[in-house]
Write a protein that holds these residues in place. Structure first.
Motif, short mmCIF file in Angstrom:
data_model
loop_
_atom_site.label_atom_id
_atom_site.label_comp_id
_atom_site.label_asym_id
_atom_site.label_seq_id
_atom_site.Cartn_x
_atom_site.Cartn_y
_atom_site.Cartn_z
N GLU A 79 -4.55 -1.32 0.30
CA GLU A 79 -3.41 -1.06 1.17
C GLU A 79 -2.90 0.35 0.87
OE1 GLU A 79 -1.30 -5.25 1.97
OE2 GLU A 79 -1.31 -4.64 -0.15
N LYS A 80 -2.40 1.02 1.89
CA LYS A 80 -1.94 2.40 1.74
C LYS A 80 -0.89 2.52 0.65
CE LYS A 80 0.01 6.29 4.33
NZ LYS A 80 1.17 6.53 3.48
N GLN A 81 0.07 1.59 0.62
CA GLN A 81 1.13 1.67 -0.39
C GLN A 81 0.57 1.52 -1.80
OE1 GLN A 81 0.94 -0.44 2.22
NE2 GLN A 81 2.06 -2.31 1.87
N ALA A 82 -0.50 0.76 -1.98
CA ALA A 82 -1.13 0.64 -3.30
C ALA A 82 -1.81 1.95 -3.69
CB ALA A 82 -2.13 -0.51 -3.31
N LEU A 83 -2.44 2.60 -2.73
CA LEU A 83 -3.06 3.89 -2.99
C LEU A 83 -2.01 4.93 -3.35
CD1 LEU A 83 -5.70 3.94 -0.12
CD2 LEU A 83 -6.12 3.49 -2.55
N ASP A 84 -0.93 4.96 -2.58
CA ASP A 84 0.15 5.92 -2.84
C ASP A 84 0.79 5.69 -4.22
OD1 ASP A 84 -0.27 7.17 -0.39
OD2 ASP A 84 1.30 6.00 0.62
N ALA A 85 0.99 4.42 -4.59
CA ALA A 85 1.58 4.09 -5.89
C ALA A 85 0.64 4.53 -7.02
CB ALA A 85 1.86 2.60 -5.98
N TRP A 86 -0.65 4.31 -6.85
CA TRP A 86 -1.64 4.70 -7.85
C TRP A 86 -1.65 6.22 -8.04
CZ3 TRP A 86 -6.51 7.24 -7.36
CH2 TRP A 86 -7.35 7.13 -8.47
N ILE A 87 -1.58 6.94 -6.93
CA ILE A 87 -1.55 8.40 -7.00
C ILE A 87 -0.30 8.86 -7.76
CG2 ILE A 87 -1.21 10.50 -5.61
CD1 ILE A 87 -2.99 9.05 -3.45
N GLU A 88 0.85 8.30 -7.44
CA GLU A 88 2.10 8.68 -8.10
C GLU A 88 2.05 8.41 -9.60
OE1 GLU A 88 4.87 10.41 -7.19
OE2 GLU A 88 3.73 10.79 -5.37
N GLU A 89 1.41 7.30 -10.00
CA GLU A 89 1.28 6.96 -11.43
C GLU A 89 0.45 8.00 -12.17
OE1 GLU A 89 -0.52 3.10 -11.50
OE2 GLU A 89 1.25 2.13 -10.64
N ARG A 90 -0.48 8.60 -11.48
CA ARG A 90 -1.40 9.55 -12.12
C ARG A 90 -0.87 10.99 -12.11
NH1 ARG A 90 -6.75 7.48 -12.67
NH2 ARG A 90 -7.58 9.56 -12.40
#
Length: 81
Positions: A50-61
């Motif tokens: 899901e887009k929000q999961a991808l965005d959250a993963w990017i922010e974590e990194r």
């Protein structure tokens, strides 16, 4: 309408479209070893993100914002990033 689910290839393409490196091979490796963006399974083989999961993963990194390289280097040496 906004896309709800991304295949692994589409997830890689989306991340790369933001100027960040991320290959399908990397997503495959992270999905099996840990550290992957959250994903769901559709059936026994199909993986979707899901887009929000991808965005959250990017922010974590991503690191916090820095004003200069000296500050960033100090954080790196301290192990904060």
């Amino acid at each position: 309408p906004e896309k709800l689910y991304f295949s692994r290839q589409e997830a890689s393409d989306y991340i790369q479209s933001l100027g960040l490196p991320c290959s399908v091979k990397t997503l495959n490796k992270l999905a099996s070893k840990g550290g992957s963006p959250a994903f769901k399974k559709f059936g026994s083989k199909r993986v979707v993100y899901e887009k929000q999961a991808l965005d959250a993963w990017i922010e974590e990194r991503l690191s916090k914002p820095f004003n200069n390289t000296t500050e960033a280097d100090a954080e790196l040496k301290a192990g904060a990033i």
